[in-house]
Scaffold this motif. Structure first.
Motif, short mmCIF file in Angstrom:
data_model
loop_
_atom_site.label_atom_id
_atom_site.label_comp_id
_atom_site.label_asym_id
_atom_site.label_seq_id
_atom_site.Cartn_x
_atom_site.Cartn_y
_atom_site.Cartn_z
N TYR A 192 -22.60 88.68 33.98
CA TYR A 192 -23.49 88.56 32.83
C TYR A 192 -24.71 87.73 33.18
N HIS A 216 -24.70 93.46 32.51
CA HIS A 216 -24.04 92.92 31.33
C HIS A 216 -24.82 91.69 30.89
N VAL A 221 -21.74 91.10 23.99
CA VAL A 221 -22.26 91.49 25.29
C VAL A 221 -22.92 92.85 25.17
N VAL A 253 -15.07 91.63 24.62
CA VAL A 253 -16.48 92.02 24.63
C VAL A 253 -16.84 92.66 23.30
N ILE A 261 -25.15 88.56 28.04
CA ILE A 261 -24.61 87.82 26.90
C ILE A 261 -25.73 87.76 25.87
#
Length: 109
Positions: free
Chosen positions: A63, A35, A22, A4, A37
């Motif tokens: 994500y 989370h 992230v 990450v 992306i």
């Protein structure tokens, strides 16, 4: 292996193929922050070989993905990968004020 905020590597090849960034939204007020992306890139010479799809699926642990409206290639890529990963069980919305598409889903059971 996905790191990450760092580089994205698939250990089989032992080379850097791209990167993944992230972001953690609402981290200061939510004990279980979202989370997101934020950025994802595969080097040109590794594209169209399934590497990006495999790396994206490896990264899907709570994500959501978003793309700027003018990035048609990214929109198509993320819709395809998320649809396959979630078997169509995701939502997509368009944020006019930010000019971006957002696909949201969960991997929680």
């Amino acid at each position: 292996m996905v790191t990450v905020g760092g580089t994205l590597s698939l250990l089989k090849w032992k080379v850097q193929l791209g990167f993944l960034v992230v972001l953690f939204e609402n981290m200061d007020i939510d004990p279980d922050p979202t989370h997101v992306i934020y950025d994802f890139m595969i080097l040109q010479k590794y594209r169209r070989a399934g590497v990006g799809r495999k790396a994206a699926i490896m990264a899907f642990n709570m994500y959501k993905a978003s793309q700027m409206e003018e990035n048609i290639t990214a929109i198509s890529f993320w819709r395809s990968v998320i649809n396959e990963f979630k078997e169509g069980n995701y939502t997509e919305r368009y944020r006019e004020e930010r000019k971006k598409y957002i696909q949201e889903f969960t991997t929680k059971i």
